[in-house]
Design a protein around this motif. Sequence first.
Motif, mmCIF file in Angstrom:
data_model
loop_
_atom_site.group_PDB
_atom_site.id
_atom_site.type_symbol
_atom_site.label_atom_id
_atom_site.label_comp_id
_atom_site.label_asym_id
_atom_site.label_seq_id
_atom_site.Cartn_x
_atom_site.Cartn_y
_atom_site.Cartn_z
ATOM 1 N N MET A 222 0.853 -1.209 0.000
ATOM 2 C CA MET A 222 0.000 0.000 0.000
ATOM 3 C C MET A 222 0.884 1.252 0.000
ATOM 4 N N ASP A 223 0.505 2.263 -0.702
ATOM 5 C CA ASP A 223 1.300 3.470 -0.875
ATOM 6 C C ASP A 223 1.412 4.234 0.447
ATOM 7 N N LYS A 224 2.651 4.473 0.885
ATOM 8 C CA LYS A 224 2.855 5.191 2.138
ATOM 9 C C LYS A 224 2.344 6.630 2.047
ATOM 10 N N ILE A 225 2.440 7.241 0.870
ATOM 11 C CA ILE A 225 1.934 8.606 0.697
ATOM 12 C C ILE A 225 0.431 8.643 0.941
ATOM 13 N N ASP A 226 -0.292 7.631 0.426
ATOM 14 C CA ASP A 226 -1.736 7.574 0.655
ATOM 15 C C ASP A 226 -2.045 7.451 2.146
ATOM 16 N N ARG A 227 -1.261 6.646 2.849
ATOM 17 C CA ARG A 227 -1.468 6.496 4.289
ATOM 18 C C ARG A 227 -1.260 7.831 5.009
ATOM 19 N N MET A 228 -0.161 8.494 4.666
ATOM 20 C CA MET A 228 0.132 9.780 5.299
ATOM 21 C C MET A 228 -0.936 10.813 4.969
ATOM 22 N N ARG A 229 -1.342 10.852 3.701
ATOM 23 C CA ARG A 229 -2.345 11.837 3.298
ATOM 24 C C ARG A 229 -3.683 11.573 3.985
ATOM 25 N N ALA A 230 -4.051 10.283 4.086
ATOM 26 C CA ALA A 230 -5.296 9.937 4.772
ATOM 27 C C ALA A 230 -5.253 10.391 6.223
ATOM 28 N N PHE A 231 -4.145 10.096 6.895
ATOM 29 C CA PHE A 231 -4.010 10.510 8.290
ATOM 30 C C PHE A 231 -4.079 12.031 8.435
ATOM 31 N N ALA A 232 -3.344 12.755 7.583
ATOM 32 C CA ALA A 232 -3.310 14.220 7.693
ATOM 33 C C ALA A 232 -4.690 14.818 7.459
ATOM 34 N N LEU A 233 -5.424 14.310 6.483
ATOM 35 C CA LEU A 233 -6.761 14.834 6.209
ATOM 36 C C LEU A 233 -7.726 14.521 7.343
ATOM 37 N N VAL A 234 -7.647 13.321 7.905
ATOM 38 C CA VAL A 234 -8.498 12.985 9.044
ATOM 39 C C VAL A 234 -8.174 13.903 10.226
ATOM 40 N N ALA A 235 -6.877 14.108 10.482
ATOM 41 C CA ALA A 235 -6.465 14.936 11.622
ATOM 42 C C ALA A 235 -6.909 16.383 11.448
ATOM 43 N N LYS A 236 -6.739 16.936 10.258
ATOM 44 C CA LYS A 236 -7.070 18.344 10.037
ATOM 45 C C LYS A 236 -8.564 18.596 10.033
ATOM 46 N N ASN A 237 -9.344 17.595 9.619
ATOM 47 C CA ASN A 237 -10.799 17.766 9.540
ATOM 48 C C ASN A 237 -11.548 17.090 10.680
ATOM 49 N N ALA A 238 -10.807 16.365 11.529
ATOM 50 C CA ALA A 238 -11.408 15.629 12.648
ATOM 51 C C ALA A 238 -12.557 14.749 12.169
ATOM 52 N N SER A 239 -12.380 14.151 11.007
ATOM 53 C CA SER A 239 -13.469 13.372 10.407
ATOM 54 C C SER A 239 -12.919 12.425 9.350
ATOM 55 N N PHE A 240 -13.268 11.135 9.476
ATOM 56 C CA PHE A 240 -12.922 10.169 8.438
ATOM 57 C C PHE A 240 -13.767 10.400 7.182
ATOM 58 N N THR A 241 -15.018 10.824 7.391
ATOM 59 C CA THR A 241 -15.926 11.026 6.264
ATOM 60 C C THR A 241 -15.448 12.154 5.354
ATOM 61 N N ILE A 242 -15.090 13.297 5.967
ATOM 62 C CA ILE A 242 -14.611 14.431 5.166
ATOM 63 C C ILE A 242 -13.297 14.079 4.481
ATOM 64 N N ALA A 243 -12.406 13.395 5.210
ATOM 65 C CA ALA A 243 -11.129 12.983 4.612
ATOM 66 C C ALA A 243 -11.365 12.084 3.407
ATOM 67 N N ALA A 244 -12.315 11.179 3.538
ATOM 68 C CA ALA A 244 -12.618 10.267 2.437
ATOM 69 C C ALA A 244 -13.142 11.033 1.227
ATOM 70 N N GLN A 245 -14.006 12.023 1.464
ATOM 71 C CA GLN A 245 -14.546 12.832 0.373
ATOM 72 C C GLN A 245 -13.431 13.570 -0.357
ATOM 73 N N ARG A 246 -12.481 14.118 0.398
ATOM 74 C CA ARG A 246 -11.395 14.884 -0.216
ATOM 75 C C ARG A 246 -10.421 13.987 -0.974
ATOM 76 N N MET A 247 -10.287 12.726 -0.534
ATOM 77 C CA MET A 247 -9.399 11.796 -1.231
ATOM 78 C C MET A 247 -10.105 11.061 -2.372
ATOM 79 N N GLY A 248 -11.445 11.136 -2.406
ATOM 80 C CA GLY A 248 -12.178 10.380 -3.403
ATOM 81 C C GLY A 248 -12.170 8.889 -3.125
#
Length: 300
Positions: free
Chosen positions: A1-27
């Motif tokens: 699995m791509d480490k960049i994707d893991r990092m980006r997923a974590f950063a988006l979840v942390a900044k938005n305090a939401s898995f749902t919003i992070a998922a929307q932004r990552m598609g």
Amino acid sequence: MDKIDRMRAFALVAKNASFTIAAQRMGRSARLVSKYVADLENALGVQLLNRTTRSVTLTDAGATYLALCAPLLDGFDELEEKVRNEQASLRGAIHMSAPTGFGALRLVPSLARFAQKHPNVELDLKFSDRRVSIVDEGLDLAVRIGPMRDSSLKVRQLGRMPLVVCASPAYLKHAGTPSHPQALATHECILDGNMTEPTVWRFMINGQEEAVQVNGRFRMNAPAGSARLAAAGAAIARCPAYTVADALKAGDLVELFAEQRVSPYVVAALFPHNRHLTARVRALIDHLANDPALCADGRD
């Protein structure tokens, strides 16, 4: 699995305090984003996020990891921009903050001009009259007006904003027009709670900067409120020029001691020392620094 994707997923979840919003932004699906973060935690051997049914918050290790991985992700984004030759067609999101009054009156029109030139850039602007933490709130930059006190941030000066002493024609008719800055001591003045010395106004008199002691019943920390109170005839105000430009043109306010202005506010963009600025953020800062309307003082 791509480490960049893991990092980006974590950063988006942390900044938005939401898995749902992070998922929307990552598609991606929220389930996949959750798996990315879990795999990252397993690889590191630490818990990065505290999860409950109602909230998502950073652990201490998560806060440290976010501070370190955010500039790496920014650098990766910029690398992709360069490789794709998108310097002339920037894309991506810019997260920023600005004070409410200055942001609405001067910054927003400038951002509209920037957005027209760069249709693939997303602008996320948060208005706040408190000095927000750029790092803690995941911002790329903040535009501020006034004294620059935060030495932990890099500062790019965008311009200078004159301070205008003014009063309404009704106030001057009732209380008289002060003939000299020192005469302000006998007038009702609006004190600015943002200043370190709200009862001291400074003027350039005979080539020398002089302090004038003022007093009044009104104290405010929002210059737009001071401008409106002065226009209502209650007192004399000293405000950044952008808050009174329209009222001066309309004749609702009259400027006093125009030739003795001193101590203009600085308008600046602030960003973290350790943050590698992406091309889109640099382009926005350059745009603001070269936009003459941003800090125009409202005088013809």
